[in-house]
Design a protein around this motif. Sequence first.
Motif, PDB file in Angstrom:
ATOM      1  N   CYS A  19      55.597 -29.697 -54.738  1.00 22.77           N
ATOM      2  CA  CYS A  19      54.700 -28.656 -54.236  1.00 22.77           C
ATOM      3  C   CYS A  19      53.763 -29.259 -53.199  1.00 22.77           C
ATOM      4  N   SER A  20      53.201 -30.421 -53.519  1.00 21.53           N
ATOM      5  CA  SER A  20      52.232 -31.056 -52.623  1.00 21.53           C
ATOM      6  C   SER A  20      52.532 -32.537 -52.455  1.00 21.53           C
ATOM      7  N   GLU A  22      50.933 -35.805 -52.600  1.00 20.72           N
ATOM      8  CA  GLU A  22      49.702 -36.204 -53.297  1.00 20.72           C
ATOM      9  C   GLU A  22      49.275 -37.628 -52.936  1.00 20.72           C
ATOM     10  N   GLY A  45      54.158 -29.945 -49.516  1.00 19.63           N
ATOM     11  CA  GLY A  45      52.985 -29.252 -49.010  1.00 19.63           C
ATOM     12  C   GLY A  45      51.968 -30.237 -48.464  1.00 19.63           C
ATOM     13  N   LYS A  48      47.653 -26.772 -48.483  1.00 21.79           N
ATOM     14  CA  LYS A  48      47.979 -25.829 -49.545  1.00 21.79           C
ATOM     15  C   LYS A  48      46.947 -24.705 -49.569  1.00 21.79           C
ATOM     16  N   GLU A  57      43.855 -28.445 -52.300  1.00 20.93           N
ATOM     17  CA  GLU A  57      44.367 -27.762 -51.105  1.00 20.93           C
ATOM     18  C   GLU A  57      45.161 -28.691 -50.195  1.00 20.93           C
ATOM     19  N   GLY A  58      45.726 -29.746 -50.787  1.00 21.98           N
ATOM     20  CA  GLY A  58      46.539 -30.672 -50.015  1.00 21.98           C
ATOM     21  C   GLY A  58      45.709 -31.793 -49.410  1.00 21.98           C
ATOM     22  N   SER A 233      49.365 -29.712 -58.332  1.00 23.01           N
ATOM     23  CA  SER A 233      49.435 -28.262 -58.117  1.00 23.01           C
ATOM     24  C   SER A 233      50.778 -27.754 -58.627  1.00 23.01           C
TER      25      SER A 233
END
Length: 354
Positions: A19-20, A22, A45, A48, A57-58, A233
């Motif tokens: 998803c992200s 990190e 991502g 985000k 939010e990334g 996330s």
Amino acid sequence: MELKSWYAEEKPWIIAGPCSAETEDQMMETVEGLVKQGFSTIRAGVWKPRTRPNSFEGVGEKAFPWIKQAKEVFKVKFAIEVASARHVELALQNDIDILWVGARTTVNPFNVQEIADALKGVKDKPVLVKNPVNPDLNLWIGALERIHQAGIQKIGAIHRGFSTYQESIYRNIPLWQIPLDLKSRYPELLLICDPSHIAGKRDLLFEIAQKAMNLRYDGLIIESHRSPDEAWSDAAQQLTPANLKLMLDKLQIRDLTIASAKLQNKLDQIRDEIDETDKELLEVLARRFELVKKVGNYKKEKNVAIFQLERWNAILKNRPEWGEKLQLNPDFVKTLYQSVHDESIRIQTDIYNE
């Protein structure tokens, strides 16, 4: 909007990744795991967009060196979400292979146009557009048209489900008919399903992915993380690379056409029966709405309000129960009667306005 088929590789096209983005270690280990399982197009991502503040939010631009390193080491392609002209600029500067426009961006024509303007002159980058958050086919088409008018030839749509206030087992309800309507209008449009964001949890991923394959989607974009439970996330909807491979190996990929004339004749026969049944169904609906008109005229004569809450609650309760006895999905029956009720309200409103 005239589109040409452009994805020539073996289908379904699988885009997989966290998803992200990190940390550097998380990115490298996840990509390594995915490559070992045979995946070659990675999603991650960088930014985000979150519903509420104070969520992760990334990491932003910090992720680009990690992506560059992963591309060099593992010889993969990368896809990221862009939500502004600045995002597009940075993605192009950092040689991102595939861009997608997220659902929260698709809803805003101004934002989509900003992205489209930033993409002018880009020739070989695929751009994928997710459906808008709410079920609005024209808004989705409008976003695709803006990207296409910018000169992008490699264009596709991502079905990630739609938000609803109704209780649902899904994070975003699929509403399969909307992407199918899109595909029927633009047969050459690449259509990809996002089971992760429809499901919201792992145990529904296979069901949704198989449904997409049954409907002949062109691919899947799906989330995978080295340690899903530790993801920053959307932890509940991610799989390890190995578990993702196991899940995808179970999918049945359907043939696009029927090769046998005998099988085609049988299918045509069943479809003829469906057509006749649909005619009967429409006749029943027409009779029901004639009764609705009688009710509307009587209410108007007696000066009674159109909407009767107790009656509507009774319908919502007993129609799904009646349907279940006939082996119909209660959720489908409820949705059906909500549409019937909307039309009944419209008919009675017209009567009151006469």
